[in-house]
Every structure is written in C-alpha cells, then in structure tokens.
Design an enzyme around this catalytic site. Structure first.
Site, short mmCIF file in Angstrom:
data_model
loop_
_atom_site.label_atom_id
_atom_site.label_comp_id
_atom_site.label_asym_id
_atom_site.label_seq_id
_atom_site.Cartn_x
_atom_site.Cartn_y
_atom_site.Cartn_z
N ASP A 112 -6.43 -7.32 -0.18
CA ASP A 112 -5.91 -6.03 -0.66
C ASP A 112 -4.38 -6.06 -0.15
O ASP A 112 -4.26 -6.29 1.30
CB ASP A 112 -6.70 -4.86 0.25
CG ASP A 112 -5.70 -3.58 -0.19
OD1 ASP A 112 -4.96 -3.47 -1.01
OD2 ASP A 112 -6.28 -2.59 0.44
N ASP A 321 0.34 -3.28 -5.87
CA ASP A 321 -0.74 -3.02 -5.18
C ASP A 321 -1.85 -3.82 -5.94
O ASP A 321 -2.18 -3.40 -6.92
CB ASP A 321 -1.07 -1.47 -5.00
CG ASP A 321 -2.21 -1.31 -3.99
OD1 ASP A 321 -2.58 -2.07 -3.21
OD2 ASP A 321 -2.66 -0.10 -4.28
#
Length: 448
Positions: A112, A321
């Site tokens: 992530d 992201d």
C-alpha cells in the site's frame, strides 16, 4: 481495546526474485515481486469484484479525507465513525508474501503506497490460545522484540492514537478502510522464495484489526514516504510497479532498487516525469503529484488549477494511491468531467441508482463496454507531463448493461484528489523517492 473479528481465507502465493548487490557502503538489494491480484483464487465474477472494489474505494477515500482533515483541522475536521464507511481493504489491495521471524513464517501483506506502518495480525495480541492461520506467532521466533517507548520509531511514528504501557509503544491506526491496534516491535523480515535476503530489526506493528477486514491477508506493508514504511526504514531510493488490468486477475510486477527503471522495459509510449510534493502541514504519508488540469480528448476542460492544488494548510492536492480503485476529484473538477463525458459519450444516462458510482450509462441491448469508443481522459501535471487514460482506465462495467465512470467526487473545501489503481492499470509507474520524481509510461504490464 475493541473486540476483534477475523476473516480467515487461504494465503495467496507469490513468486519473488531477489538479486543481492554488495556495495562499498554495505549490502543492498534489487528485488522483483509479482503482486497478487486482490481477488486471486476467490470465486467471484468480474462484475462482483468490480462492484466490491468500488465500494471499498469509496470507504478508503472517506477515510483518507477524514485523516487529512483531522491532521490539519483537529477535532473540528474529523468525521465521526458513522460518517466513514468500512469495507475490506483486500477488496482493492494487491498483496505479496514475506517471511516474518526466525525461522520465517510466510505471511501475505497488502502492498500500500498510502500506508506507512508495516504490520501483521499477531498472536501476541490475542487473549486466548487460538492461533488462526493468518496470524504471525512471535512465540515461535527467536528474533522478536517489542520496541520501547523511547525508540526512534515510537517517537517519530504518526498514529491516530499512541501511548505507553509497560514500556511498550501501543498504537491505534487507520488504514484506508480498516483500523488496527497493536504494539510496535522489531523482527527479521525475509524476502525471496529462492535467493533469500533478510533484514533484521525491521520495525513493524504486532497488531490486530479493530474495524474492517483484509480478505485473506495477514496485514499490510507500507510503501509510503512515511517514517515507518518499508521504503523509509530500508532507505530504498526508488520503486515501481505495473498493474495488470483488474478484470484479468493476473499478477503484477513490483520492482525495487536498480530494477525499478522504466528505461529497462518496453513501453507503449514515452516516459514522462513530474515532481513528488510534500504536504506542508503534516508528515508526508502519501505521494502527492502536481495535477494542474484535465482534458477529454483534445478538449481542455474548464477546471481551475487552484481547485486541484494543495492548499497552504495541507488540504487538497492529488495523491497516487495503489490501494484505491476509483479516482476522486474535487466537486468543481468532477462536475466539469461529468459534463464533458455526458456530452461526448453518445449513450443514455442510466436512470437506475448504482451504488458507489456517480455517473453510469445504459449500454445498447446485449452490448459490452468494450464495444463503446471513448476519447482519452488526460491528466495534466506541472512541467508538461500528461497521463492519457483510455476507456478501461476511467470506466468500469459493474453489472451487465451498465458502463460507469470510475471517477468520484470529494469535497471542494478539503477533499483530496486520488489517482487510483484502475487509472494506473497497464501504466508502469515509478516513485523516485530520493530525487522526489514521479514517472510513468503506458506499458503492457504482463510482458514485464
């Protein structure tokens, strides 16, 4: 601490290739990891996975906005838990498997770019003898140690909540659409399925979920620029990844060190570069890029650059992201995109409510989205770089007969813009952390 619930699914497999490089300054490494698709091995249809990922993306965007508002505005800007939806983070996060402890316990972690702390669900946090298979057990490792309150990572780490009990650094933290609590510790991490590379004393969270779920993963591995991330702790100068199309469920390459070089791989367009920005109001937990405008095809949209820019108080701006599926734009920019798309796509706007999408079109009877032609949606960055998104990078087909815009809106006042992983699919993206540069090039990702 809250009572915890856990979703137990089989671990996902991973092939990792590691090349060890020894330099005058010490040992470093170049690494390639094949990231698992969020739904690898899970028997759901493409439309089901698309809809679930969109729902999780909406929850994550709300959490990111709440986190930034809390950091910048304090309690006045924080959203209540009722305002912030929860959804499984594994619904949109690609994962890799690492060995934790001595001897190594293989555990699957979601990679992530919007998270810093490396953490795993940890048997030491449980109050009974049950040892679920997704949990790492520090009792089986000779190299585990809790970090004291005076440690650098405890002192410098940014958490939603932190305190010290029994000289343990206890924390509670929000991860997009999940929340976990635990204690900071250090452990040996092993990368590589064959040629193994170990890193002793890596800081991580020995924790447990208090909200949300991870769908088959044990925890997360943070790739953000934050203090606690893998990138910061190991001083990794650059990394890249290339996400294969969401519908194909193939693995995607993740590259570190000298292997993260777009020039080494065949691209389908020029390599373009812009800057990575820092947030002036808080430790940079995200990779901000200077988005300055939008076009649909050759038509530049009437979107003020100020509506996309990061504000002096740290709100707004645009992040890249890996853990978000949909893109998000502030309302002013989103409405300009919506208007242009409606005028350009010659299909009727769907008159049905589609959860988590703000604009959908009704496809002609029996037709699939692949039969519809659309102009590229172009993201313009400061310095002249432009990312052209083809139809599959900004539309999705969450159910038969519907083609939905994979872009949502965020609040104009402090909402952040997000370039999600659908926008990045078949786009090789590189984060040059040392030189603060973000590069990208359209690429057939499954050919790397």
């Amino acid at each position: 601490m809250a009572r915890h619930h856990h979703l137990l699914l089989p671990l996902l497999s991973l092939l990792i290739t590691v090349v060890v490089v020894v330099t005058a300054a010490g040992a470093s490494f170049d690494l390639r990891a094949d990231l698992n698709h969020p739904y690898a091995g899970i028997p759901l249809s493409t439309t089901e996975t698309t809809a679930r990922a969109a729902r999780a993306s909406k929850a994550r965007a709300a959490r990111i906005t709440a986190r930034l508002a809390r950091a910048v505005l304090g309690s006045k800007g924080a959203l209540s838990s009722a305002d912030v939806p929860l959804a499984p983070l594994g619904d949109q996060g690609h994962s890799l498997t690492v060995g934790i402890g001595t001897p190594p316990q293989p555990r699957t972690l979601i990679a992530d770019t919007g998270s810093d702390l490396i953490w795993t669900q940890c048997a030491a946090r449980r109050q009974h003898r049950e040892r679920p298979p997704l949990y790492y057990d520090p009792g089986r490792s000779s190299s585990f140690a809790f970090l004291p309150c005076g440690s650098r990572l405890c002192q410098e780490g940014q958490f939603s909540f932190k305190n010290c009990t029994g000289n343990q650094c206890l924390y509670d933290d929000v991860y997009g659409s999940a929340e976990a609590d635990g204690a900071l510790a250090s452990e040996t991490f092993t990368f590589g399925a064959h040629s193994k590379v170990t890193f002793p004393g890596l800081g991580f969270g020995c924790g447990e979920l208090s909200a949300g779920s991870l769908v088959g993963a044990s925890g997360l591995i943070g790739l953000s620029p934050g203090t606690l991330s893998l990138i910061s702790q190991l001083s990794i100068p650059k990394f890249s990844y290339c996400l294969t199309p969401f519908a194909e469920r193939k693995t995607s390459p993740l590259l570190f060190g000298s292997m993260a070089d777009l020039k080494k791989y065949k691209t389908k367009g020029p390599i373009q570069t812009t800057s990575i920005l820092s947030n002036p109001a808080m430790e940079t937990a995200y990779y901000y890029v200077p988005l300055v405008g939008l076009s649909l095809g050759t038509k530049r949209l009437r979107v003020p650059a100020s509506s996309l820019a990061m504000k002096p108080d740290g709100t707004g701006g645009t992040i890249v992201d890996s853990g978000s599926t949909l893109a998000y734009l502030p309302e002013t920019a989103f409405e300009a995109v919506r208007k242009a798309v409606v005028e350009t796509v010659r299909l009727p706007v769907a008159d049905v409510t589609v959860e988590d999408y703000e604009l959908c079109f009704a496809l002609p009877g029996g037709a699939a989205m692949s039969a519809v032609e659309t102009p590229p949606l172009v993201l313009h960055f400061d310095g002249g770089a432009a990312m052209a998104l083809n139809r599959d990078n900004y539309f999705q087909e969450p159910r038969a007969g519907l083609m939905c815009l994979a872009v949502g809106s965020s609040p104009d006042d402090f909402g952040v813009s997000i370039i999600g992983n659908v926008q990045q699919q078949n786009m090789h993206v590189l984060f040059d952390v040392r030189n603060q540069k973000f590069s990208f090039a359209p690429t057939q990702c499954d050919s790397i």
